[in-house]
Design a protein around this motif. Structure first.
Motif, PDB file in Angstrom:
ATOM      1  N   SER A   1       1.100  -8.435  12.827  1.00 38.80           N
ATOM      2  CA  SER A   1       1.884  -8.588  11.595  1.00 38.80           C
ATOM      3  C   SER A   1       1.099  -9.174  10.532  1.00 38.80           C
ATOM      4  O   SER A   1       1.092  -8.859   9.347  1.00 38.80           O
ATOM      5  N   THR A   2       0.421 -10.525  10.983  1.00 41.32           N
ATOM      6  CA  THR A   2      -0.479 -11.271  10.205  1.00 41.32           C
ATOM      7  C   THR A   2      -1.534 -10.392   9.683  1.00 41.32           C
ATOM      8  O   THR A   2      -1.904 -10.359   8.408  1.00 41.32           O
ATOM      9  N   VAL A   3      -2.226  -9.694  10.511  1.00 41.53           N
ATOM     10  CA  VAL A   3      -3.477  -8.866   9.931  1.00 41.53           C
ATOM     11  C   VAL A   3      -2.944  -7.599   9.135  1.00 41.53           C
ATOM     12  O   VAL A   3      -3.575  -7.317   8.085  1.00 41.53           O
ATOM     13  N   ALA A   4      -1.766  -6.938   9.799  1.00 42.05           N
ATOM     14  CA  ALA A   4      -1.186  -6.004   8.840  1.00 42.05           C
ATOM     15  C   ALA A   4      -0.912  -6.122   7.285  1.00 42.05           C
ATOM     16  O   ALA A   4      -1.059  -5.617   6.390  1.00 42.05           O
ATOM     17  N   ARG A   5      -0.265  -7.260   7.259  1.00 40.01           N
ATOM     18  CA  ARG A   5       0.251  -7.873   6.069  1.00 40.01           C
ATOM     19  C   ARG A   5      -0.983  -8.167   4.929  1.00 40.01           C
ATOM     20  O   ARG A   5      -1.168  -7.723   3.985  1.00 40.01           O
ATOM     21  N   ALA A   6      -1.951  -8.829   5.716  1.00 43.22           N
ATOM     22  CA  ALA A   6      -3.142  -9.288   4.961  1.00 43.22           C
ATOM     23  C   ALA A   6      -3.779  -8.122   4.495  1.00 43.22           C
ATOM     24  O   ALA A   6      -4.455  -7.944   3.459  1.00 43.22           O
ATOM     25  N   LEU A   7      -4.048  -6.960   5.273  1.00 43.92           N
ATOM     26  CA  LEU A   7      -4.866  -5.813   5.015  1.00 43.92           C
ATOM     27  C   LEU A   7      -3.923  -4.960   3.823  1.00 43.92           C
ATOM     28  O   LEU A   7      -4.641  -4.652   2.979  1.00 43.92           O
ATOM     29  N   ALA A   8      -2.763  -5.119   4.011  1.00 48.57           N
ATOM     30  CA  ALA A   8      -1.976  -4.240   3.024  1.00 48.57           C
ATOM     31  C   ALA A   8      -2.273  -4.883   1.685  1.00 48.57           C
ATOM     32  O   ALA A   8      -2.446  -4.563   0.629  1.00 48.57           O
TER      33      ALA A   8
END
Ligand code: DC
Length: 236
Positions: free
Chosen positions: A20-27
Motif C-alpha cells: 500500500s505504501t509503494v502503490a500510493r507513492a507510485l500513484a
C-alpha cells in the motif's frame, strides 16, 4: 495521445510487504488513481461484523449486501471514498476485528466475483495503481505492469505493527507476527484466487529497502516498457 488512456499497474504481495505504501507513492508520483483493494474486502467484512453475521457463512454474507448498500466513489483528488448506507468509512476498516475476520470473508467465491467486478468497473477509462493479492493473476491478468512485492516476515510484522499503531490500534509485536503468519497461510492456500506471483510479474524484495528505492525501480520498469511498446498511455 490515445483517446481513452486506461492503464493498470498491478501490485500484489503478502501483508506488510509494502504494497500500500509503494502503490500510493507510485500513484502520487505518476499523478494517477490508487486503488487499495484490501479496503473493499475490509468494507464488506465491517458490514457483516456490524450486523452480527459470521463472515464464514457465504449465504449470510451475500444477504448482507442485498439489504445494505456499499457505495464507491472517486474524489477529485483521486481518493476512493467508501460509504455504507451513506456512512463514510474510515479507520474502522483497519480495526483488529476486521483484520482478523477479512480472510474468512475473502475465501468465498461469489464474494470475490462481486469485488472483482467492482474493481473492473472502477478501472474503466482510468489510469491506476491497484494493490491486492490477486490483481495480476485474476482481476487484471492483462495489466500493463505487474509487480509482486515480498519482504522478510520479521520486517513485515514490524511494519504492520507500526501501521496499526498509527491507526490507534495497539497490539504487541508477537501477536501481530502470529496473526500475519496465519493470514499469509489462509491467503496463499485458499482454493480460489490464492496469493501467488502472476505470470510476467517483476518480483521485488522490499526488505531493507526504502519506499523511494522501490518506487524508482518500478518507474524504471515503466520507462523500459514505454520504450518497448508504442503506448502513449505510458507517457508520464
Ligand atoms: O491488504 P489488506 O491487509 O488490507 O487485505 C485484507 C485482506 O483482504 C487480506 O487478508 C486478504 C484480502 N484480500 C484479498 O483476498 N484479495 C485482495 N485483492 C485484497 C485483499
Amino acid at each position: 495521445m490515445e483517446d481513452h488512456c486506461s492503464l493498470t499497474i498491478a501490485i500484489d504481495g503478502p501483508a506488510g510487504s509494502g504494497k500500500s505504501t509503494v502503490a500510493r507513492a507510485l500513484a502520487d508520483s505518476l499523478g494517477i488513481f490508487y486503488l487499495d483493494t484490501g479496503s473493499l474486502y475490509r468494507t464488506w467484512t465491517w458490514l457483516v461484523l456490524h450486523l452480527g453475521i459470521s463472515p464464514t457463512s457465504e449465504d449470510q454474507v451475500l444477504d448482507a449486501l442485498q439489504a445494505h448498500s456499499i457505495d464507491l466513489q472517486i474524489s477529485r483528488d483521486r481518493e476512493l471514498i467508501i460509504g455504507i448506507d451513506g456512512r463514510r468509512m474510515g479507520p474502522e476498516l483497519r480495526s483488529p476485528e476486521v483484520t482478523t475476520c477479512v480472510p474468512q470473508l475473502a475465501v468465498h467465491s461469489r464474494v470475490r466475483e462481486i469485488i472483482t467486478d467492482w474493481q473492473r468497473q472502477l478501472a474503466v477509462g482510468r489510469k491506476m495503481v491497484v494493490d491486492g493479492r490477486d490483481i495480476g493473476t485474476v482481476v487484471f491478468p492483462e495489466a500493463d505492469v505487474k509487480i509482486f512485492l515480498t519482504a522478510d516476515v520479521h520486517e513485515r510484522a514490524e511494519r504492520r505493527l507500526q501501521e496499526m499503531n498509527r491507526h490507534g490500534h495497539m497490539s504487541s509485536f508477537s501477536e501481530v507476527k502470529k496473526a500475519l503468519v496465519e493470514r499469509d497461510l489462509v491467503d496463499s492456500t485458499r482454493s480460489i484466487s490464492p496469493l501467488r506471483v502472476a505470470d510476467g510479474a517483476i518480483v521485488i524484495d522490499t526488505t531493507n529497502r526504502d519506499v523511494k528505492t522501490v518506487v524508482d525501480t518500478i518507474l524504471i520498469e515503466i520507462k523500459m516498457l514505454r520504450k518497448r511498446t508504442a503506448r502513449d498511455c505510458l507517457d508520464f
